[in-house]
Write a protein that holds these residues in place. Structure first.
Motif, PDB file in Angstrom:
ATOM      1  N   UNK A 207       0.839  -1.206   0.000  1.00  0.00           N
ATOM      2  CA  UNK A 207       0.000   0.000   0.000  1.00  0.00           C
ATOM      3  C   UNK A 207       0.871   1.251   0.000  1.00  0.00           C
ATOM      4  N   UNK A 208       1.903   1.258   0.828  1.00  0.00           N
ATOM      5  CA  UNK A 208       2.814   2.415   0.861  1.00  0.00           C
ATOM      6  C   UNK A 208       3.508   2.606  -0.481  1.00  0.00           C
ATOM      7  N   UNK A 209       3.937   1.510  -1.095  1.00  0.00           N
ATOM      8  CA  UNK A 209       4.684   1.594  -2.339  1.00  0.00           C
ATOM      9  C   UNK A 209       3.788   2.003  -3.516  1.00  0.00           C
ATOM     10  N   UNK A 210       2.580   1.480  -3.543  1.00  0.00           N
ATOM     11  CA  UNK A 210       1.696   1.714  -4.693  1.00  0.00           C
ATOM     12  C   UNK A 210       0.886   2.997  -4.546  1.00  0.00           C
ATOM     13  N   UNK A 211       0.381   3.246  -3.338  1.00  0.00           N
ATOM     14  CA  UNK A 211      -0.551   4.362  -3.155  1.00  0.00           C
ATOM     15  C   UNK A 211       0.042   5.545  -2.383  1.00  0.00           C
ATOM     16  N   UNK A 212       1.237   5.363  -1.830  1.00  0.00           N
ATOM     17  CA  UNK A 212       1.892   6.457  -1.142  1.00  0.00           C
ATOM     18  C   UNK A 212       1.777   6.355   0.371  1.00  0.00           C
ATOM     19  N   UNK A 213       2.734   6.972   1.054  1.00  0.00           N
ATOM     20  CA  UNK A 213       2.797   6.945   2.515  1.00  0.00           C
ATOM     21  C   UNK A 213       1.997   8.116   3.074  1.00  0.00           C
ATOM     22  N   UNK A 214       1.150   7.901   4.079  1.00  0.00           N
ATOM     23  CA  UNK A 214       0.417   9.011   4.694  1.00  0.00           C
ATOM     24  C   UNK A 214       1.372  10.052   5.276  1.00  0.00           C
ATOM     25  N   UNK A 215       0.913  11.288   5.351  1.00  0.00           N
ATOM     26  CA  UNK A 215       1.759  12.363   5.862  1.00  0.00           C
ATOM     27  C   UNK A 215       2.125  12.160   7.323  1.00  0.00           C
ATOM     28  N   UNK A 216       1.222  11.567   8.075  1.00  0.00           N
ATOM     29  CA  UNK A 216       1.501  11.281   9.487  1.00  0.00           C
ATOM     30  C   UNK A 216       0.669  10.089   9.920  1.00  0.00           C
ATOM     31  N   UNK A 217       0.975   9.574  11.112  1.00  0.00           N
ATOM     32  CA  UNK A 217       0.253   8.411  11.622  1.00  0.00           C
ATOM     33  C   UNK A 217      -1.224   8.714  11.824  1.00  0.00           C
ATOM     34  N   UNK A 218      -1.559   9.979  12.075  1.00  0.00           N
ATOM     35  CA  UNK A 218      -2.941  10.359  12.332  1.00  0.00           C
ATOM     36  C   UNK A 218      -3.680  10.807  11.074  1.00  0.00           C
ATOM     37  N   UNK A 219      -2.978  10.840   9.934  1.00  0.00           N
ATOM     38  CA  UNK A 219      -3.621  11.234   8.684  1.00  0.00           C
ATOM     39  C   UNK A 219      -4.661  10.187   8.281  1.00  0.00           C
ATOM     40  N   UNK A 220      -5.709  10.619   7.607  1.00  0.00           N
ATOM     41  CA  UNK A 220      -6.685   9.629   7.123  1.00  0.00           C
ATOM     42  C   UNK A 220      -5.996   8.599   6.246  1.00  0.00           C
TER      43      UNK A 220
END
Length: 374
Positions: A207-220
């Motif tokens: 998911x991180x590789x294909x769709x990107x890493x969230x800006x922070x742990x609390x990000x949607x």
């Protein structure tokens, strides 16, 4: 099936790209778009072919790079069943021997499947941890026996069932395939079974590789994961509740393929890092069996109870709320869409990883149905 290209050679690929299909039957039950990632079709019968196969291919490439094409590779795997079957299946395809240790709780049916592919199978220990200890201390060669890996000595490769970056990397290929197979539709969530957590770790990496890493742990979260265990094999939920890694005293669930008394550290780490993305849930053995019975009727595919855990949220009814106990929804919506309108929920794209598993037959299913009244 294809091959894996390394710097110096090609090796058979012990896993395949599996279909991801929209299920009208399950979508109608769930009230949203349900896609089935059919890893039940992998060569070994489960998703384990991806991660285990990836680790083994890389190990062979490393051995040949160090000791040449005659490197005397042998694989050593401890498993509740499916990982051992994946190891034995891949070892045959790669052309190397393997030794497999399974717990005494592993069914005779499953042991026979492993023995059909591997001549060196042991049953030791009450659970996977005990089987793994026996493998490391008794079955695997001692350091003094690990000389050059060339002819006359052994190049041993330890194949864990879930706790290795190469295994997670192999499992992450599910996300890459889904991204292509959904033709641009974004998966709002993956639903997966959790034993030690190798599949969940792979999905998070993908998911991180294909769709990107969230800006922070609390990000949607970009994509959520519903991580499902059966009661009696619920080491992730126990850890989540305790706020630290917990080791269960034993495994009491019939879903023996989920029989890991302690999840991998990386599994728990993901849970702590992404609390809004990962949603642990526990279902009963009866709910898991009900799910595989109904799934068989809906798709003509037979999965084992460990896979039924991931299917159960679709099929399990729950009260809509404490104030409306007679109105029901599904466990899936309760966990992933309780705050959504019917219209918004209907637009959700949920991918259920049908991880498969070989510890099931019509005879075994009939016994489960009688036991749980399904």
């Amino acid at each position: 099936m294809g091959s894996v290209q390394t710097d110096t050679l090609e090796l058979p690929q012990p896993w395949i790209e599996t279909p991801c299909v929209h299920s009208s039957a399950l979508s109608k039950i769930a009230g949203c778009n349900i896609y089935l990632k059919l890893d039940i079709l992998q060569p070994s019968g489960s998703f384990k072919s991806r991660g285990i196969g990836n680790l083994m291919v890389r190990a062979v490439a490393k051995a040949r790079a160090e000791y040449g094409p005659d490197a005397n590779v042998r694989f050593f795997c401890s498993s509740g069943g499916n990982a051992g079957l994946a190891c034995a299946t891949a070892a045959r395809q790669l052309g190397y021997p393997s030794s497999i240790v399974v717990p005494t709780a592993t069914s005779d049916y499953m042991v026979a499947k492993v023995r059909a592919l591997c001549d060196d199978v042991y049953q030791q220990g009450d659970n996977w941890a005990a089987a793994d200890k026996y493998l490391r201390e008794t079955v695997m060669p001692s350091p003094s026996d690990m000389q050059t890996g060339s002819s006359g000595s052994i190049y041993p490769v330890y194949v864990p069932p879930f706790d290795h970056p190469d295994i997670w990397d192999g499992a992450s290929s599910i996300v890459e395939e889904v991204a292509t197979q959904l033709n641009g539709a974004h998966p709002d969530a993956f639903v997966c079974s959790v034993g030690g957590g190798g599949l969940m770790c792979g999905l998070m990496d993908g998911i991180d590789r294909v769709y990107g890493v969230p800006k922070s742990a609390d990000s949607p979260p970009i994509t959520k994961i519903l991580a499902v265990e059966t009661k009696g094999a619920d080491s992730l939920m126990a850890s989540a509740s305790a706020g630290q890694l917990v080791t269960l005293p034993g495994i009491s669930s019939i879903a023996t393929s989920l029989g890991c008394v302690r999840v991998a550290e990386q599994t728990y780490s993901w849970l702590k890092q992404r609390p809004t993305a990962i949603h642990p849930v526990v279902v009963s053995d009866a709910e898991s069996v009900n799910a595989i019975v109904r799934f068989l009727d809906d798709t003509r595919l037979l999965a084992e109870p460990a896979c039924g855990a991931a299917l159960a949220p679709v099929y399990t009814p729950v009260a809509l709320s404490s104030t409306a106990p007679l109105k029901t929804t599904t466990l899936l919506r309760q966990k992933l869409g309780a705050d959504m309108s019917d219209v918004a929920w209907a637009e959700q794209n949920i991918v259920v990883v049908v991880c498969g598993g070989s510890n099931i037959s019509l005879e075994i299913l009939a016994e489960f149905r009688e036991r749980f009244g399904v």
